[in-house]
Design an enzyme around this catalytic site. Structure first.
Site, PDB file in Angstrom:
ATOM      1  N   GLU A  22      -1.698  -1.102  -3.786  1.00 40.24           N
ATOM      2  CA  GLU A  22      -2.845  -0.270  -3.422  1.00 40.24           C
ATOM      3  C   GLU A  22      -2.495   1.219  -3.484  1.00 40.24           C
ATOM      4  O   GLU A  22      -1.422   1.620  -3.008  1.00 40.24           O
ATOM      5  CB  GLU A  22      -3.262  -0.659  -1.997  1.00 40.24           C
ATOM      6  CG  GLU A  22      -4.533  -0.027  -1.487  1.00 40.24           C
ATOM      7  CD  GLU A  22      -4.993  -0.741  -0.214  1.00 40.24           C
ATOM      8  OE1 GLU A  22      -5.047  -1.991  -0.211  1.00 40.24           O
ATOM      9  OE2 GLU A  22      -5.277  -0.058   0.779  1.00 40.24           O
ATOM     10  N   GLU A  78     -10.507   3.157  -1.350  1.00 33.23           N
ATOM     11  CA  GLU A  78     -10.805   3.544   0.033  1.00 33.23           C
ATOM     12  C   GLU A  78     -11.124   5.026   0.157  1.00 33.23           C
ATOM     13  O   GLU A  78     -11.814   5.442   1.086  1.00 33.23           O
ATOM     14  CB  GLU A  78      -9.629   3.183   0.950  1.00 33.23           C
ATOM     15  CG  GLU A  78      -8.373   3.990   0.691  1.00 33.23           C
ATOM     16  CD  GLU A  78      -7.245   3.614   1.646  1.00 33.23           C
ATOM     17  OE1 GLU A  78      -6.619   2.572   1.416  1.00 33.23           O
ATOM     18  OE2 GLU A  78      -7.005   4.349   2.611  1.00 33.23           O
ATOM     19  N   HIS A 120     -12.243  -2.184   1.757  1.00 32.07           N
ATOM     20  CA  HIS A 120     -11.259  -1.542   2.622  1.00 32.07           C
ATOM     21  C   HIS A 120     -11.852  -1.432   4.028  1.00 32.07           C
ATOM     22  O   HIS A 120     -13.022  -1.071   4.188  1.00 32.07           O
ATOM     23  CB  HIS A 120     -10.939  -0.134   2.092  1.00 32.07           C
ATOM     24  CG  HIS A 120     -10.124   0.693   3.034  1.00 32.07           C
ATOM     25  ND1 HIS A 120     -10.675   1.671   3.849  1.00 32.07           N
ATOM     26  CD2 HIS A 120      -8.798   0.691   3.307  1.00 32.07           C
ATOM     27  CE1 HIS A 120      -9.712   2.227   4.557  1.00 32.07           C
ATOM     28  NE2 HIS A 120      -8.573   1.662   4.255  1.00 32.07           N
ATOM     29  N   ASP A 134       0.848  -1.188   0.000  1.00 34.21           N
ATOM     30  CA  ASP A 134       0.000   0.000   0.000  1.00 34.21           C
ATOM     31  C   ASP A 134       0.890   1.247   0.000  1.00 34.21           C
ATOM     32  O   ASP A 134       1.673   1.446   0.938  1.00 34.21           O
ATOM     33  CB  ASP A 134      -0.888  -0.017   1.247  1.00 34.21           C
ATOM     34  CG  ASP A 134      -1.972   1.049   1.207  1.00 34.21           C
ATOM     35  OD1 ASP A 134      -1.995   1.844   0.236  1.00 34.21           O
ATOM     36  OD2 ASP A 134      -2.793   1.080   2.142  1.00 34.21           O
TER      37      ASP A 134
HETATM   38 MG   LIG Z   1      -4.902   1.645   1.888  1.00 31.71          MG
END
Ligand SMILES: [Mg+2]
Length: 378
Positions: free
Chosen positions: A220, A246, A296, A194
């Site tokens: 991500e 998200e 998420h 991420d």
């Molecule tokens: Mg994230």
């Protein structure tokens, strides 16, 4: 049946100075969110969550939705998601309105499930899978200088067979973090990374291509959520699946990600995207275009429960039955008592799989006394 009482409950857990956790963009010291408690004239209580700061979520719900929700039949829940785009006109597509709608929508579905004695996932169409795959969100950037090995070792010891780690502070550091995580997780575990949108497209391309050899399940938010041309560029220049969502909310934002094929996986947060009703619309758009859906979750136990019900209901693309992919559910490993202390029976992801809850509604019992400890308005 009608809703007779509405209460917004801002909650927060604060980490001491020096114990902040975060991502490549910086450290955070609070886990804060807003719970919503609805009660009906039949005595049924439903819980929802708005993934938004308490004072803002509370003001939005009170100013824009209180009078409409009190007196509403919770079975009319879908009309709320649709109506939010029209009334308040021009504001429905804003994040705090959708956070407010999310909380109300989740609480209404909880009430519906409890009233008909079914878990929400059954009401969303049911599932073809009996268990989900929990993954640890870990290896945060930390203020305390703790080693990068320790958190990923703890995740493995806790029984996780999949993990997502933070990267995004430069290509050399990224490679080292991924190398350590892969070594400790082993070759068979799913490993996600991420970047939290911390890179320009060219920076993201360098890192993603450099870590591809470590078998990355998805990268991500390689670039910021608004940088749609950046997502398009990444899709053309890297071979690792790209995930985002998200920070997006509402079906229209997700439709753009899906239709323009900017990502391989969308990640709606149930307490932000518009709740179950909107998430269901997003999932239908995604699966129709063979885009994956993995929620998420950086929420309280209420938002976690909602995401689990939603994840259980998401079907695979119709032609992929013989190459099933695990439906992964995020378990943030940072210090956050709001995730487990407010539930009488917290979720247990410790053996690498999570049974789909069969209890009605969200499948949880909220501990209202525990919530009082974390109220931000007292
Ligand atoms: Mg994230």
């Amino acid at each position: 049946m009608e809703i007779v009482d509405l209460e917004t409950i801002p909650v927060v857990h604060t980490l001491p100075n020096g114990d902040g956790v975060g991502d490549a963009r910086g450290f955070g010291h609070t886990h804060g969110t807003t719970l919503l408690r609805l009660e009906t004239d039949t005595g049924v209580v439903g819980w929802g969550e708005a993934f938004a700061p308490g004072p803002i979520a509370e003001a939005t719900i009170e100013e824009l939705f209180h009078d409409e929700v009190v007196g509403m039949d919770p079975f009319d829940v879908e009309s709320l998601a649709v109506q939010s785009y029209t009334d308040p006109y021009h504001f429905g597509g804003s994040v705090f309105v959708q956070c407010a709608v999310s909380a109300i929508d989740i609480a209404c579905w909880d009430i519906i499930g409890k009233t008909v004695d079914q878990p929400v996932y059954k009401l969303l169409g049911g599932t073809t899978r009996s268990s989900l795959t929990p993954y640890a969100s870990t290896m945060y950037f930390r203020e305390d200088g703790r080693s990068i090995e320790e958190p990923i070792r703890e995740a493995v010891q806790a029984g996780f067979t999949a993990a997502k780690i933070k990267i995004g502070s430069g290509v050399e550091a990224d490679i080292e973090r991924v190398r350590v995580a892969r070594e400790i997780l082993g070759d068979d575990a799913d490993l996600m990374v991420d970047i939290n949108g911390n890179y320009r497209p060219d920076q993201a391309v360098r890192t993603v291509n450099a870590i591809e050899e470590y078998d990355i399940t998805w990268v991500e938010e390689p670039v910021p959520p608004e940088n749609l041309t950046g997502y398009r560029e990444l899709k053309e220049r890297v071979n690792v699946p790209i995930a985002a969502g998200e920070a997006h909310f509402g079906r229209f934002a997700f439709k753009r990600l899906i239709d323009d094929r900017l990502v391989d996986i969308v990640q709606p947060n149930l307490a932000r995207c518009g709740g179950f009703s909107e998430a269901r619309a997003i999932a239908k758009l995604a699966t129709t275009e063979n885009v994956g859906v993995r929620p998420h979750i950086w929420n309280s136990g209420v938002g976690l429960a909602a995401a689990i019900q939603f994840a259980a209901s998401v079907s695979d693309y119709p032609h992929t039955r013989h190459v099933p992919e695990p439906m992964m559910v995020e378990f943030d490993q940072s210090d956050n008592p709001l995730r487990h202390e407010i539930l009488v029976d917290p979720f247990d992801p410790s053996d690498g799989s999570l049974d789909v809850p069969q209890e009605p509604g969200l499948g949880i019992t909220v501990d209202e006394a525990a919530i009082e400890k974390y109220r931000a308005d007292r």
